[in-house]
Design a protein around this motif. Sequence first.
Motif, short mmCIF file in Angstrom:
data_model
loop_
_atom_site.label_atom_id
_atom_site.label_comp_id
_atom_site.label_asym_id
_atom_site.label_seq_id
_atom_site.Cartn_x
_atom_site.Cartn_y
_atom_site.Cartn_z
N TYR A 19 0.85 -1.20 0.00
CA TYR A 19 0.00 0.00 0.00
C TYR A 19 0.88 1.24 0.00
N GLU A 20 1.87 1.27 0.89
CA GLU A 20 2.76 2.43 0.98
C GLU A 20 3.52 2.65 -0.32
N ASN A 21 4.12 1.59 -0.85
CA ASN A 21 4.94 1.76 -2.04
C ASN A 21 4.12 2.15 -3.26
N SER A 22 2.92 1.59 -3.39
CA SER A 22 2.06 1.98 -4.52
C SER A 22 1.57 3.41 -4.37
N LEU A 23 1.33 3.83 -3.12
CA LEU A 23 0.92 5.22 -2.87
C LEU A 23 2.00 6.19 -3.32
N PHE A 24 3.24 5.93 -2.96
CA PHE A 24 4.33 6.83 -3.33
C PHE A 24 4.51 6.87 -4.85
N LYS A 25 4.38 5.72 -5.52
CA LYS A 25 4.52 5.68 -6.97
C LYS A 25 3.42 6.50 -7.65
N VAL A 26 2.20 6.34 -7.17
CA VAL A 26 1.06 7.05 -7.76
C VAL A 26 1.17 8.55 -7.51
N PHE A 27 1.50 8.94 -6.29
CA PHE A 27 1.57 10.36 -5.98
C PHE A 27 2.73 11.05 -6.70
N LYS A 28 3.77 10.31 -7.01
CA LYS A 28 4.86 10.90 -7.79
C LYS A 28 4.36 11.28 -9.18
N PHE A 256 -6.72 0.68 -3.64
CA PHE A 256 -7.12 1.63 -4.69
C PHE A 256 -5.89 2.22 -5.39
N THR A 257 -4.80 2.36 -4.65
CA THR A 257 -3.57 2.92 -5.23
C THR A 257 -2.98 1.99 -6.29
N GLN A 258 -3.17 0.69 -6.13
CA GLN A 258 -2.62 -0.26 -7.09
C GLN A 258 -3.35 -0.21 -8.42
N LEU A 259 -4.68 -0.16 -8.39
CA LEU A 259 -5.42 -0.08 -9.65
C LEU A 259 -5.30 1.30 -10.28
N GLY A 265 -0.23 3.75 -15.95
CA GLY A 265 0.89 3.20 -16.70
C GLY A 265 2.06 2.73 -15.85
N ILE A 266 1.87 2.65 -14.54
CA ILE A 266 2.93 2.16 -13.66
C ILE A 266 2.97 0.64 -13.72
N ASP A 267 4.15 0.09 -13.82
CA ASP A 267 4.32 -1.36 -13.94
C ASP A 267 3.81 -2.06 -12.68
N GLU A 268 3.13 -3.21 -12.88
CA GLU A 268 2.58 -3.93 -11.73
C GLU A 268 3.65 -4.37 -10.74
N ARG A 269 4.88 -4.54 -11.21
CA ARG A 269 5.97 -4.89 -10.28
C ARG A 269 6.28 -3.74 -9.34
N ASP A 270 6.22 -2.52 -9.84
CA ASP A 270 6.45 -1.36 -8.98
C ASP A 270 5.29 -1.12 -8.02
N LEU A 271 4.11 -1.63 -8.40
CA LEU A 271 2.93 -1.51 -7.54
C LEU A 271 2.82 -2.69 -6.58
N GLU A 272 3.79 -3.60 -6.68
CA GLU A 272 3.93 -4.74 -5.78
C GLU A 272 2.71 -5.65 -5.77
N PHE A 273 2.22 -5.97 -6.97
CA PHE A 273 1.15 -6.95 -7.09
C PHE A 273 1.58 -8.30 -6.53
N SER A 274 2.86 -8.60 -6.63
CA SER A 274 3.36 -9.92 -6.22
C SER A 274 3.29 -10.15 -4.72
N LYS A 275 3.09 -9.10 -3.93
CA LYS A 275 3.06 -9.25 -2.47
C LYS A 275 1.67 -9.60 -1.95
N SER A 276 0.71 -9.71 -2.83
CA SER A 276 -0.64 -10.07 -2.39
C SER A 276 -0.71 -11.57 -2.07
N VAL A 277 -1.45 -11.92 -1.04
CA VAL A 277 -1.63 -13.32 -0.68
C VAL A 277 -2.42 -14.03 -1.76
#
Length: 294
Positions: A19-28, A256-259, A265-277
């Motif tokens: 959540y934190e990392n996707s928030l920072f990517k989106v807000f940038k 919501f930050t991930q979607l 256009g942010i890569d799903e790896r930067d949005l950390e999709f892989s960390k979801s259970v």
Amino acid sequence: MKEYAYYPGCSLKGSAENYENSLFKVFKVLEIDLEELEDWNCCGATLFYSTDELKAYGLSARNLALAEQTGKDIIAPCSACYHTLKKTQKRLRENSSDREKVNRALEQVGLDYRDCVEVKHPLEVVIEVIGLEKIKKKIEGGLEDLKIAPYYGCLFARPHGVGDPHFPNYMDQLIDAIGGEVIDYPVKTRCCGGLQSYIYREAGLELIYILLNEAERREADAIMTLCPFCHLNLEILQKECRKSYDLHSQLPIVYFTQLLGLSLGIDERDLEFSKSVIPLDQILSKMEGIKSEQ
């Protein structure tokens, strides 16, 4: 560039790191600068208030006083932190005696609460400060009519939040703006059980079942949330819930930050999709499938 003091709270440094990392990517991308508060402390969440209410207000007021030193409004992504900070502001505005006591304690650590910053949730900033029109101009790939159930939980809209306390719609607006299909989700503000789901397991599973069942009945592709604890419960307890109740789907739970990031256009790896259970790959696969049919 708009700047805010960033209060992560405990969850975004642990279980909700994505959540934190996707928030920072989106807000940038959206030209919002977040500066993490130095030496912030736990907000006490909702439990401390049942132990010692005044100390709980003091604990939360310390974070507000730290934000005041930066001269910036404070952003709190966790719904419990957001609720606690707003609750503290309201109490200290209305109760001068408690405010004096809290400030006497803060003086011991060189702080003073002056009530001169506002507490914001990042979704609030997205809708009210950035605006959907600006977001639409930055979209690089919409959600391709992905069916999303917007789940707000208890604390975002009530009793100190924004919008209609019983039927908030900020995530609904965002989903529509970035190309998704908003599912009619009447349980959007029902409780997920919070910590009680791990103390009273049967009751907690029933609450999770209600949320998952309504999303499944409406053929949602995912549940979008903005609260770390709601996200955790819906993911961690979902497998057990499917065994106990008549549920068939494995439903992805996404911040919501991930979607939003994906649509920007942010890569799903930067949005950390892989960390979801529960793997979010099925969201990407569904989007690719819809694209190929168009």
